[in-house]
Design a protein around this motif. Structure first.
Motif, PDB file in Angstrom:
ATOM      1  N   SER A   1      20.404  39.482  50.812  1.00 44.12           N
ATOM      2  CA  SER A   1      20.211  40.815  51.391  1.00 44.12           C
ATOM      3  C   SER A   1      20.658  40.840  52.849  1.00 44.12           C
ATOM      4  CB  SER A   1      18.741  41.225  51.294  1.00 44.12           C
ATOM      5  OG  SER A   1      18.305  41.291  49.969  1.00 44.12           O
ATOM      6  N   LYS A   2      20.986  42.026  53.311  1.00 41.60           N
ATOM      7  CA  LYS A   2      21.397  42.210  54.700  1.00 41.60           C
ATOM      8  C   LYS A   2      20.251  42.845  55.492  1.00 41.60           C
ATOM      9  CE  LYS A   2      25.659  40.935  53.742  1.00 41.60           C
ATOM     10  NZ  LYS A   2      26.257  39.685  54.233  1.00 41.60           N
ATOM     11  N   ALA A   3      20.078  42.406  56.724  1.00 42.11           N
ATOM     12  CA  ALA A   3      19.066  42.971  57.618  1.00 42.11           C
ATOM     13  C   ALA A   3      19.680  43.113  58.999  1.00 42.11           C
ATOM     14  CB  ALA A   3      17.829  42.080  57.672  1.00 42.11           C
ATOM     15  N   GLN A   4      19.471  44.266  59.612  1.00 39.35           N
ATOM     16  CA  GLN A   4      20.024  44.492  60.948  1.00 39.35           C
ATOM     17  C   GLN A   4      18.986  44.127  62.007  1.00 39.35           C
ATOM     18  OE1 GLN A   4      20.819  48.480  62.818  1.00 39.35           O
ATOM     19  NE2 GLN A   4      22.962  47.827  62.606  1.00 39.35           N
ATOM     20  N   LEU A   5      19.387  43.282  62.948  1.00 39.25           N
ATOM     21  CA  LEU A   5      18.516  42.875  64.049  1.00 39.25           C
ATOM     22  C   LEU A   5      19.016  43.493  65.342  1.00 39.25           C
ATOM     23  CD1 LEU A   5      17.664  40.752  61.885  1.00 39.25           C
ATOM     24  CD2 LEU A   5      17.360  39.123  63.771  1.00 39.25           C
ATOM     25  N   ALA A   6      18.112  44.141  66.088  1.00 38.57           N
ATOM     26  CA  ALA A   6      18.429  44.700  67.407  1.00 38.57           C
ATOM     27  C   ALA A   6      17.698  43.865  68.451  1.00 38.57           C
ATOM     28  CB  ALA A   6      17.999  46.160  67.482  1.00 38.57           C
ATOM     29  N   PHE A   7      18.436  43.300  69.406  1.00 41.06           N
ATOM     30  CA  PHE A   7      17.857  42.396  70.393  1.00 41.06           C
ATOM     31  C   PHE A   7      17.556  43.124  71.703  1.00 41.06           C
ATOM     32  CE2 PHE A   7      20.306  39.800  67.439  1.00 41.06           C
ATOM     33  CZ  PHE A   7      19.406  38.772  67.148  1.00 41.06           C
ATOM     34  N   THR A   8      16.856  42.434  72.588  1.00 38.30           N
ATOM     35  CA  THR A   8      16.445  43.066  73.847  1.00 38.30           C
ATOM     36  C   THR A   8      17.628  43.334  74.780  1.00 38.30           C
ATOM     37  OG1 THR A   8      15.969  40.872  74.751  1.00 38.30           O
ATOM     38  CG2 THR A   8      14.127  42.079  73.797  1.00 38.30           C
ATOM     39  N   ASP A   9      18.769  42.695  74.524  1.00 36.40           N
ATOM     40  CA  ASP A   9      19.934  42.966  75.375  1.00 36.40           C
ATOM     41  C   ASP A   9      20.702  44.193  74.913  1.00 36.40           C
ATOM     42  OD1 ASP A   9      21.042  42.042  73.051  1.00 36.40           O
ATOM     43  OD2 ASP A   9      22.078  40.321  73.935  1.00 36.40           O
ATOM     44  N   GLY A  10      20.132  44.897  73.909  1.00 32.44           N
ATOM     45  CA  GLY A  10      20.752  46.125  73.426  1.00 32.44           C
ATOM     46  C   GLY A  10      21.766  45.919  72.324  1.00 32.44           C
ATOM     47  N   LYS A  11      22.093  44.675  71.999  1.00 32.90           N
ATOM     48  CA  LYS A  11      23.100  44.406  70.971  1.00 32.90           C
ATOM     49  C   LYS A  11      22.459  44.383  69.595  1.00 32.90           C
ATOM     50  CE  LYS A  11      26.001  41.760  74.148  1.00 32.90           C
ATOM     51  NZ  LYS A  11      26.582  40.431  74.470  1.00 32.90           N
ATOM     52  N   LYS A  12      23.214  44.810  68.600  1.00 26.50           N
ATOM     53  CA  LYS A  12      22.757  44.812  67.210  1.00 26.50           C
ATOM     54  C   LYS A  12      23.680  43.924  66.389  1.00 26.50           C
ATOM     55  CE  LYS A  12      20.757  49.453  67.420  1.00 26.50           C
ATOM     56  NZ  LYS A  12      20.748  50.831  66.850  1.00 26.50           N
ATOM     57  N   GLN A  13      23.087  43.237  65.417  1.00 26.05           N
ATOM     58  CA  GLN A  13      23.875  42.335  64.582  1.00 26.05           C
ATOM     59  C   GLN A  13      23.286  42.320  63.176  1.00 26.05           C
ATOM     60  OE1 GLN A  13      24.250  38.366  66.152  1.00 26.05           O
ATOM     61  NE2 GLN A  13      25.145  37.545  64.270  1.00 26.05           N
ATOM     62  N   THR A  14      24.149  42.282  62.193  1.00 24.05           N
ATOM     63  CA  THR A  14      23.708  42.213  60.800  1.00 24.05           C
ATOM     64  C   THR A  14      23.577  40.755  60.376  1.00 24.05           C
ATOM     65  OG1 THR A  14      24.749  44.325  60.270  1.00 24.05           O
ATOM     66  CG2 THR A  14      24.219  42.861  58.432  1.00 24.05           C
ATOM     67  N   PHE A  15      22.411  40.394  59.887  1.00 25.44           N
ATOM     68  CA  PHE A  15      22.139  39.035  59.427  1.00 25.44           C
ATOM     69  C   PHE A  15      21.987  39.042  57.908  1.00 25.44           C
ATOM     70  CE2 PHE A  15      21.421  38.374  63.804  1.00 25.44           C
ATOM     71  CZ  PHE A  15      21.373  37.009  64.052  1.00 25.44           C
ATOM     72  N   THR A  16      22.308  37.910  57.311  1.00 24.67           N
ATOM     73  CA  THR A  16      22.139  37.734  55.870  1.00 24.67           C
ATOM     74  C   THR A  16      20.926  36.853  55.608  1.00 24.67           C
ATOM     75  OG1 THR A  16      24.537  37.891  55.519  1.00 24.67           O
ATOM     76  CG2 THR A  16      23.222  36.922  53.742  1.00 24.67           C
ATOM     77  N   VAL A  17      20.063  37.277  54.703  1.00 24.66           N
ATOM     78  CA  VAL A  17      18.906  36.467  54.326  1.00 24.66           C
ATOM     79  C   VAL A  17      19.411  35.314  53.465  1.00 24.66           C
ATOM     80  CG1 VAL A  17      16.688  36.419  53.130  1.00 24.66           C
ATOM     81  CG2 VAL A  17      17.370  38.464  54.407  1.00 24.66           C
ATOM     82  N   ARG A  18      19.342  34.095  54.015  1.00 26.35           N
ATOM     83  CA  ARG A  18      19.879  32.941  53.294  1.00 26.35           C
ATOM     84  C   ARG A  18      18.786  32.026  52.754  1.00 26.35           C
ATOM     85  NH1 ARG A  18      24.475  32.880  57.217  1.00 26.35           N
ATOM     86  NH2 ARG A  18      26.098  33.988  56.065  1.00 26.35           N
TER      87      ARG A  18
END
Length: 853
Positions: free
Chosen positions: A627-644
């Motif tokens: 599954s894919k999950a989007q993570l938003a970090f405190t530096d304002g950047k967003k990245q899509t992570f894969t549940v491995r």
């Protein structure tokens, strides 16, 4: 009504001693409640003043607009702002000065080598702002830091660590940094912000040790020019700020700091004290009701004569209520004065035991006086109401009887009602903690269990006193038999007297069982999840401490004795829009050192775009491997992570795991919370631990502990909590003991003639004293055993309810030694409560006692 008032006043004047116990019970309960409210008002006002004074020169604060807040935390983590904004802000009309403010964790080491602070409040480090109006800290001694390695620390931290200007010490950032103290500072006129410690560094040092990269700050402090209001300054700043950055007024920033202290500490602190005030007043209710019941029983013939002479039921009842009103108003008013004294005493006591509060006068608000006064009067009148109604029902013919017979303990209605309540309480509780987890149902069941205990008290007292007193017949002969029969004489009175002590003991037992269960849970968690041999950690809790250097785990891993060393760091991010705590670590090493349960997928393949989560979170978020999950970090950047990977257990490993490589672009101040170490085969724990300690000494000397030692230290705060609980519950137990002493004293007055006859037929003074003392012990024994049973049951309910409301598995534990100590203390307290009544009984003049009407 005038006749009723005159009768009440004359009765009070003639029998002042009868109401001494009632007066004291109401006084103590009201004083504790008023003291708590006054203390809360005072602390809020003093903190508000302190923050206002400290930030009086800051007119605006520029910061990131968004914060990521994880469950269980009231303050979120904000993205840093660029220090390059200072130049832009300086050009804004109305700005007199602007300065970056860098803040991070930094824990000082004292002269004795021990860390300063870390017991809850934050241990902060930051840049020393050179503009004195923008700096919340004021230089009190020495000078400001001018070169790398020089620092200013708050005077409170210096006093606690026995540090002076010119001393060289270590600052954990978490990497150990050698610093020289060149100045001491105050905050808002105080030696520090409560127990918070602060270390002010040069700007370059703060950027080097407290930020991920130069050019970042937590916020920018701005001072307005002459005649420019704070709101006008914010309005001028807002158009020039980039997206995602906001400006707030200095007043708003100070209010947020006050609210933070209020929500995180003051509200919990005052609520904690208010709960114990309520317990004290509940215990006082039983003592007050019992006192009036005995007084009414003693005045049966007097009330009957009044009825025979023409007094109506309403007049007799009104006379009793008037007596209760006078006692209630007098004791509650005195309690207000006592409460102010308690608040003043607490304000002096806490700094003396190392918990400084801001200076300032006591703040006494109208509500803090009116509420305790009303509660005291209502409790006293409510407790006296039923005895007053019974007094009004006295029949005129009762004047012809010598004594009244109490048969309430054998009431079939009471027994049926009590058993029905107990059955309903058990059903609600079992449903709420076992069948369909519900805190509401569990709480309702617990309350009903308490009510059932009180209702069944008179029914159970006869059997309990017979069983508890049976050894007295053999050990103390006639004296013991008489003590047992006296305790059996009035089941309702015995039960009401014992109920006050029962509640106090029940709450003590409840917290004792819950504390032991928390320790057992921690031990179970470490034993089940931690497969390593030793743990390296810093002795801190709450927001305190600075963590461990991320370089410590690799350094330990190079030791020839060590097989695996893995550090667990902490990050925060929004996972699909919800703030979550991340565990930052080497997943492969984590699986070798922690028992993660059944793992679906692979922890080895996380890389920079993979994430591992617990089964609980996967089910909650409807995620699985791939599954894919989007993570938003405190530096304002967003990245899509894969549940491995999806793993089973999370107590120590956390719910979300990412690699250090994935976290590195988004990190701020990097630190580990724990380093878990496994030794190679054949290496003894003692040898391996000694080797790890040598490396740890180079990184700020954190604690190196075995698994058992780590579990014990993790639960160290529980003992501190229990000590405070026991100290606060001492008031409730004291009120209960006053109730026992008051009941016995009134009962002795009631049995004056009987005691005189016993002395006349040969009973010695020592035998009479022993008889009264053993009666007190029997009553206390009944209350203590009931309290232990109720407390153990409520402790089980609380543990099971916590288990159902939490993802972690709670273990239930009964601490036999502690509960035996509670039982012995309860019985010994009963013996102590009987000393004064026993002495008074032994001093009775035989002839006068026999002649008493």
């Amino acid at each position: 009504m005038n006749a009723s008032v005159r009768l009440s006043m004359s009765s009070l004047r003639a029998h002042k001693r009868r109401f001494a116990g009632t007066f004291l019970a109401v006084f103590l309960g009201v004083a504790f409640l008023a003291g708590t409210l006054v203390m809360g008002d005072t602390l809020r006002a003093n903190f508000d003043t302190m923050f206002g004074d400290a930030t009086s020169g800051t007119d605006a604060v520029v910061r990131s607009a968004d914060a990521i807040t994880t469950p269980g935390e009231s303050q979120g983590v904000r993205q840093p702002v660029s220090t390059a904004l200072v130049k832009t802000i300086d050009q804004v009309p109305g700005v007199a000065a602007a300065a970056p403010s860098i803040q991070g964790a930094g824990q000082l080491v004292g002269a004795n080598g021990g860390a300063i602070g870390g017991k809850g409040p934050p241990t902060l480090a930051g840049n020393w702002i050179t503009d004195p109006k923008l700096n919340p800290y004021r230089l009190a001694e020495g000078r400001t830091p001018a070169r790398s390695g020089e620092v200013v620390i708050n005077r409170g931290a210096a006093d606690k660590g026995h540090l002076t200007i010119g001393d060289t010490t270590t600052l954990r950032t978490p990497d150990p940094v050698k610093v020289t103290i060149v100045g001491l500072a105050t905050f808002g006129g105080e030696d520090g912000m409560a127990q918070v410690t602060f270390t002010g560094m040069t700007l370059s040092d703060a950027e080097k040790y407290l930020t991920a990269k130069p050019g970042e700050a937590a916020s920018i402090q701005v001072r307005a020019g002459p005649g420019v209001s704070q709101q006008a300054l914010v309005n001028n700043l807002t158009p020039v700020l980039p997206k995602g950055v906001e400006a707030i007024t200095g007043q708003q920033s100070a209010q947020e700091n006050t609210d933070m202290i209020s929500s995180q500490f003051l509200t919990i602190f005052t609520t904690f004290l208010l709960v114990f005030s309520g317990i004290a007043l509940l215990v006082a209710t039983f003592s007050i009701s019992n006192t009036f019941a005995i007084v009414i029983a003693q005045r049966t013939r007097e009330n009957a004569l009044l009825r025979a002479l023409g007094a109506s039921r309403r007049q007799v009842t009104a006379a009793t209520v008037t007596e209760a009103s006078v006692v209630a108003v007098t004791a509650s008013t005195a309690g207000l004065a006592g409460g102010i004294g308690i608040a003043a005493g607490l304000k002096l006591l806490f700094p003396a035991i190392g918990f400084p509060f801001p200076e300032g006068d006591l703040v006494i608000r109208t509500l803090s006086m009116v509420l305790p006064l009303a509660v005291g009067i209502i409790v006293c009148l409510g407790s006296a109401l039923m005895p007053a109604v019974r007094a009004g029902r006295t029949a005129p013919l009762a004047a012809l009887r010598e004594t009244a017979v109490d048969q309430t303990g054998a009431s079939r209605v009471r027994a049926v009602t009590g058993l029905a309540l107990a059955a309903f309480a058990m059903g609600a509780t079992l449903t709420g903690v076992l069948i369909s987890p519900s805190l509401l149902l569990a709480g309702l069941g617990a309350v009903l269990a308490l009510v059932a205990f009180v209702v069944l008290g008179p029914v159970a007292s006869s059997t309990a006193v017979r069983v508890l007193g049976s050894p007295l017949d053999r050990l103390r002969g006639v004296t013991g038999a008489l003590a047992r029969r006296n305790a059996l004489r009035s089941p309702r009175r015995t039960a009401a007297t014992a109920s006050a002590l029962m509640i106090g003991v029940a709450v003590v037992s409840l917290f004792t069982v819950f504390g032991a269960s928390l320790k057992a849970t921690m031990d179970q968690t470490v034993s089940r999840s931690f497969a390593g041999d030793v743990a390296v950690s810093t002795p801190s809790f709450g927001a305190g401490g600075s963590g461990l250097s991320p370089r410590l785990a690799p350094a330990i891993g190079k030791l020839p004795e060590v097989d695996t060393a893995v550090g667990l760091g902490r990050g925060v991010a929004e996972v699909d829009g919800k703030g979550r705590a991340l565990t930052v670590t080497d997943p492969t090493a984590l699986a070798r050192t922690f028992d993660l349960g059944t793992i679906q997928g692979s922890l080895r393949a996380l890389g920079t775009d993979g994430i591992a989560i617990t089964r609980t979170e996967a089910d909650r978020q409807h995620l699985t491997t791939g599954s894919k999950a989007q993570l938003a970090f405190t530096d304002g950047k967003k990245q899509t992570f894969t549940v491995r990977a999806v793993y089973g257990q999370s107590e120590l490993a956390g719910d979300y795991v990412i690699t250090r490589a994935a976290w590195a672009p988004h990190r701020t101040q990097d630190s580990d919370t724990l380093v878990a170490v496994s030794f190679k085969k054949g290496v003894s724990t003692a040898k391996g631990k000694a080797a790890v300690e040598r490396i740890a000494a180079q990184y700020g000397n954190p604690q190196v502990q075995t698994r058992h030692e780590y579990a014990q230290s993790s639960a160290g705060g529980i003992d501190m909590m229990l000590t405070l609980v026991y100290a606060l519950l001492a008031l409730a137990v004291l009120i209960a003991l006053l109730g026992i002493a008051n009941t016995l004293t009134l009962a002795i007055h009631e049995r004056t003639r009987e005691l005189g006859l016993l002395r006349a037929v040969g009973q010695t003074r020592s035998q009479l004293r022993a008889m009264v003392r053993w009666e007190s012990v029997l009553v206390a024994g009944f209350g203590t055993l009931g309290g232990l049973a109720l407390g153990a049951f409520l402790g089980w309910v609380l543990v099971k309810a916590s288990d159902g409301a939490s993802d972690s598995a709670f273990a239930f534990a009964l601490p036999p030694v502690q509960l035996v100590v509670v039982a012995l203390v309860g019985v010994a307290a009963g013996a102590l409560a009987g000393l004064r009544p026993a002495r008074r009984a032994a001093r009775l003049d035989v002839l006068r006692a026999i002649a008493t009407e």
